[in-house]
Motif scaffolding. Structure first.
Motif, PDB file in Angstrom:
ATOM      1  N   SER A 184      17.784  97.122  57.675  1.00 32.75           N
ATOM      2  CA  SER A 184      16.693  96.311  58.196  1.00 32.75           C
ATOM      3  C   SER A 184      15.527  97.183  58.637  1.00 32.75           C
ATOM      4  O   SER A 184      14.368  96.869  58.401  1.00 32.75           O
ATOM      5  CB  SER A 184      17.183  95.464  59.378  1.00 32.75           C
ATOM      6  OG  SER A 184      18.144  94.532  58.954  1.00 32.75           O
ATOM      7  N   LEU A 185      15.832  98.303  59.280  1.00 30.64           N
ATOM      8  CA  LEU A 185      14.779  99.198  59.743  1.00 30.64           C
ATOM      9  C   LEU A 185      14.014  99.818  58.582  1.00 30.64           C
ATOM     10  O   LEU A 185      12.838 100.145  58.701  1.00 30.64           O
ATOM     11  CB  LEU A 185      15.382 100.311  60.612  1.00 30.64           C
ATOM     12  CG  LEU A 185      15.883  99.907  61.996  1.00 30.64           C
ATOM     13  CD1 LEU A 185      16.409 101.136  62.724  1.00 30.64           C
ATOM     14  CD2 LEU A 185      14.783  99.249  62.808  1.00 30.64           C
ATOM     15  N   ASN A 186      14.698  99.988  57.454  1.00 35.38           N
ATOM     16  CA  ASN A 186      14.061 100.597  56.296  1.00 35.38           C
ATOM     17  C   ASN A 186      13.205  99.616  55.509  1.00 35.38           C
ATOM     18  O   ASN A 186      12.551  99.984  54.545  1.00 35.38           O
ATOM     19  CB  ASN A 186      15.127 101.189  55.363  1.00 35.38           C
ATOM     20  CG  ASN A 186      15.775 102.425  55.966  1.00 35.38           C
ATOM     21  OD1 ASN A 186      15.177 103.099  56.793  1.00 35.38           O
ATOM     22  ND2 ASN A 186      17.000 102.709  55.550  1.00 35.38           N
ATOM     23  N   SER A 187      13.231  98.356  55.909  1.00 34.12           N
ATOM     24  CA  SER A 187      12.447  97.354  55.202  1.00 34.12           C
ATOM     25  C   SER A 187      10.961  97.575  55.446  1.00 34.12           C
ATOM     26  O   SER A 187      10.537  98.035  56.496  1.00 34.12           O
ATOM     27  CB  SER A 187      12.838  95.950  55.682  1.00 34.12           C
ATOM     28  OG  SER A 187      11.950  94.990  55.169  1.00 34.12           O
ATOM     29  N   LEU A 188      10.154  97.227  54.445  1.00 33.11           N
ATOM     30  CA  LEU A 188       8.710  97.358  54.587  1.00 33.11           C
ATOM     31  C   LEU A 188       8.130  96.227  55.422  1.00 33.11           C
ATOM     32  O   LEU A 188       7.008  96.312  55.904  1.00 33.11           O
ATOM     33  CB  LEU A 188       8.052  97.359  53.196  1.00 33.11           C
ATOM     34  CG  LEU A 188       8.414  98.543  52.288  1.00 33.11           C
ATOM     35  CD1 LEU A 188       7.750  98.366  50.925  1.00 33.11           C
ATOM     36  CD2 LEU A 188       7.976  99.858  52.917  1.00 33.11           C
ATOM     37  N   ASN A 189       8.885  95.144  55.583  1.00 31.28           N
ATOM     38  CA  ASN A 189       8.395  93.992  56.322  1.00 31.28           C
ATOM     39  C   ASN A 189       8.837  94.056  57.778  1.00 31.28           C
ATOM     40  O   ASN A 189       9.930  94.520  58.081  1.00 31.28           O
ATOM     41  CB  ASN A 189       8.926  92.698  55.694  1.00 31.28           C
ATOM     42  CG  ASN A 189       8.440  92.528  54.276  1.00 31.28           C
ATOM     43  OD1 ASN A 189       7.287  92.817  53.972  1.00 31.28           O
ATOM     44  ND2 ASN A 189       9.317  92.068  53.393  1.00 31.28           N
ATOM     45  N   PRO A 190       8.003  93.592  58.703  1.00 32.57           N
ATOM     46  CA  PRO A 190       8.400  93.578  60.110  1.00 32.57           C
ATOM     47  C   PRO A 190       9.559  92.616  60.325  1.00 32.57           C
ATOM     48  O   PRO A 190       9.664  91.591  59.658  1.00 32.57           O
ATOM     49  CB  PRO A 190       7.130  93.097  60.823  1.00 32.57           C
ATOM     50  CG  PRO A 190       6.366  92.354  59.778  1.00 32.57           C
ATOM     51  CD  PRO A 190       6.655  93.055  58.495  1.00 32.57           C
ATOM     52  N   ILE A 191      10.442  92.972  61.251  1.00 33.43           N
ATOM     53  CA  ILE A 191      11.619  92.156  61.508  1.00 33.43           C
ATOM     54  C   ILE A 191      11.286  91.096  62.549  1.00 33.43           C
ATOM     55  O   ILE A 191      10.852  91.409  63.645  1.00 33.43           O
ATOM     56  CB  ILE A 191      12.776  93.039  62.006  1.00 33.43           C
ATOM     57  CG1 ILE A 191      13.116  94.097  60.957  1.00 33.43           C
ATOM     58  CG2 ILE A 191      13.997  92.201  62.325  1.00 33.43           C
ATOM     59  CD1 ILE A 191      14.075  95.146  61.450  1.00 33.43           C
ATOM     60  N   SER A 192      11.508  89.862  62.208  1.00 36.55           N
ATOM     61  CA  SER A 192      11.282  88.765  63.141  1.00 36.55           C
ATOM     62  C   SER A 192      12.132  87.582  62.713  1.00 36.55           C
ATOM     63  O   SER A 192      12.275  87.314  61.521  1.00 36.55           O
ATOM     64  CB  SER A 192       9.807  88.367  63.159  1.00 36.55           C
ATOM     65  OG  SER A 192       9.625  87.177  63.904  1.00 36.55           O
ATOM     66  N   PRO A 193      12.709  86.855  63.672  1.00 40.43           N
ATOM     67  CA  PRO A 193      13.534  85.699  63.309  1.00 40.43           C
ATOM     68  C   PRO A 193      12.732  84.412  63.173  1.00 40.43           C
ATOM     69  O   PRO A 193      13.276  83.376  62.804  1.00 40.43           O
ATOM     70  CB  PRO A 193      14.501  85.602  64.489  1.00 40.43           C
ATOM     71  CG  PRO A 193      13.666  86.053  65.650  1.00 40.43           C
ATOM     72  CD  PRO A 193      12.771  87.148  65.107  1.00 40.43           C
ATOM     73  N   GLU A 194      11.452  84.447  63.458  1.00 37.54           N
ATOM     74  CA  GLU A 194      10.654  83.223  63.527  1.00 37.54           C
ATOM     75  C   GLU A 194      10.401  82.600  62.156  1.00 37.54           C
ATOM     76  O   GLU A 194      10.264  83.294  61.154  1.00 37.54           O
ATOM     77  CB  GLU A 194       9.309  83.515  64.194  1.00 37.54           C
ATOM     78  CG  GLU A 194       9.422  84.017  65.621  1.00 37.54           C
ATOM     79  CD  GLU A 194       8.075  84.412  66.200  1.00 37.54           C
ATOM     80  OE1 GLU A 194       7.059  84.261  65.482  1.00 37.54           O
ATOM     81  OE2 GLU A 194       8.039  84.871  67.349  1.00 37.54           O
ATOM     82  N   ASN A 195      10.328  81.285  62.156  1.00 37.06           N
ATOM     83  CA  ASN A 195       9.869  80.536  60.987  1.00 37.06           C
ATOM     84  C   ASN A 195       9.032  79.366  61.493  1.00 37.06           C
ATOM     85  O   ASN A 195       9.550  78.267  61.721  1.00 37.06           O
ATOM     86  CB  ASN A 195      11.034  80.018  60.144  1.00 37.06           C
ATOM     87  CG  ASN A 195      10.538  79.239  58.929  1.00 37.06           C
ATOM     88  OD1 ASN A 195       9.381  79.368  58.521  1.00 37.06           O
ATOM     89  ND2 ASN A 195      11.405  78.416  58.352  1.00 37.06           N
ATOM     90  N   PRO A 196       7.730  79.576  61.676  1.00 37.72           N
ATOM     91  CA  PRO A 196       6.861  78.530  62.226  1.00 37.72           C
ATOM     92  C   PRO A 196       6.856  77.246  61.405  1.00 37.72           C
ATOM     93  O   PRO A 196       6.519  76.175  61.927  1.00 37.72           O
ATOM     94  CB  PRO A 196       5.476  79.191  62.214  1.00 37.72           C
ATOM     95  CG  PRO A 196       5.754  80.658  62.219  1.00 37.72           C
ATOM     96  CD  PRO A 196       7.005  80.826  61.419  1.00 37.72           C
ATOM     97  N   ALA A 197       7.230  77.337  60.139  1.00 38.85           N
ATOM     98  CA  ALA A 197       7.246  76.141  59.291  1.00 38.85           C
ATOM     99  C   ALA A 197       8.338  75.164  59.721  1.00 38.85           C
ATOM    100  O   ALA A 197       8.236  73.958  59.468  1.00 38.85           O
ATOM    101  CB  ALA A 197       7.444  76.539  57.830  1.00 38.85           C
ATOM    102  N   ASN A 198       9.374  75.684  60.371  1.00 43.61           N
ATOM    103  CA  ASN A 198      10.464  74.832  60.856  1.00 43.61           C
ATOM    104  C   ASN A 198      10.033  74.203  62.180  1.00 43.61           C
ATOM    105  O   ASN A 198       9.832  74.890  63.177  1.00 43.61           O
ATOM    106  CB  ASN A 198      11.733  75.665  61.052  1.00 43.61           C
ATOM    107  CG  ASN A 198      12.918  74.838  61.534  1.00 43.61           C
ATOM    108  OD1 ASN A 198      12.767  73.718  62.025  1.00 43.61           O
ATOM    109  ND2 ASN A 198      14.110  75.396  61.408  1.00 43.61           N
TER     110      ASN A 198
END
Length: 243
Positions: free
Chosen positions: A39-53
């Motif tokens: 997860s840390l190596n991912s290029l995208n920031p880690i977040s559990p949010e999904n505002p669409a829900n």
């Protein structure tokens, strides 16, 4: 006669064993740590949010209340004690009232025990006896089983799988409003609780199937109950696992 002298040069064996050593060390890492590193190596920031829900708040409040409970370092060992403390914390959270629409019930301690004893049976019973349409029941059952298959994946992959499912639910004309509320509340709690387990590494918390079933069974009645029942079930299971 001139004798030729053969000088043999011996080179010491310098085979590098570092790869083997590193492999042994890596094999000893827990699956959770491995997924955390991914997860840390991912290029995208880690977040559990999904505002669409539209029920994303359920998962957020789950983690907020869990934070407060774990920070209190409570030593409760019974479902009743844990339930009383969660209810006390929840009563101080004004945002939880936003989810408190419809029938509000106290946490059913006997049901929590049933979930702990046999989470799969409790899951099946909760879905079958719910007010959801048959299509929604089948969908939610499949989703809950799929979550088990994702457990060894890095969080980004789990997150993408969940939000993709949520998007499909939100746009499915077969589902009515209650179908969507129950499913999206459940998926939000699943998404946030897995994040808490995998990413917040300094927290003494492991998500579980029973914990997720607690959220689903509560969501059938009320999104607020989903948060509280999920927490009580999960904390009790976590305590039993660390005894």
């Amino acid at each position: 006669m001139i004798l030729s002298l053969l000088i043999v040069s011996c080179t010491p064996d310098t085979t590098d064993t570092s790869d083997s050593t590193n492999s042994e060390i890596n094999n000893k890492k827990s699956k959770k740590t491995a997924r955390y590193v991914q997860s840390l190596n991912s290029l995208n920031p880690i977040s559990p949010e999904n505002p669409a829900n539209m029920y994303d708040l359920a998962g957020k409040l789950h983690n907020d209340i869990l934070d407060i409970y774990l920070s209190g370092n409570y030593q409760y060992n019974t479902i009743e004690e844990i339930s009383q403390q969660i209810e006390a914390i929840a009563a101080e959270n004004n945002d939880l009232m936003i989810l408190n629409v419809g029938t509000d019930l106290p946490i059913n301690l006997d049901l929590v025990q049933e979930i702990i004893n046999n989470p799969q049976a409790a899951l099946d019973e909760a879905i079958v006896n719910s007010i959801m349409t048959n299509a929604a029941k089948s969908s939610l059952s499949s989703f809950m089983n799929d979550v088990l298959l994702w457990e060894n994946n890095p969080y980004e992959e789990i997150y993408q799988s969940i939000v993709t499912y949520e998007s499909a639910v939100m746009t499915n004309p077969e589902y009515n409003g209650e179908d969507k509320r129950i499913i999206l509340t459940t998926s939000s709690i699943v998404r946030y609780s897995i994040y808490y387990d995998l990413i917040d590494k300094d927290k003494d918390w492991d998500t579980s199937k029973g914990h997720r079933v607690g959220g689903l069974s509560g969501a059938i009645y009320n999104s607020s109950i989903a948060v509280r029942r999920s927490l009580v079930t999960g904390i009790m299971i976590n305590n039993l696992a660390t005894e």
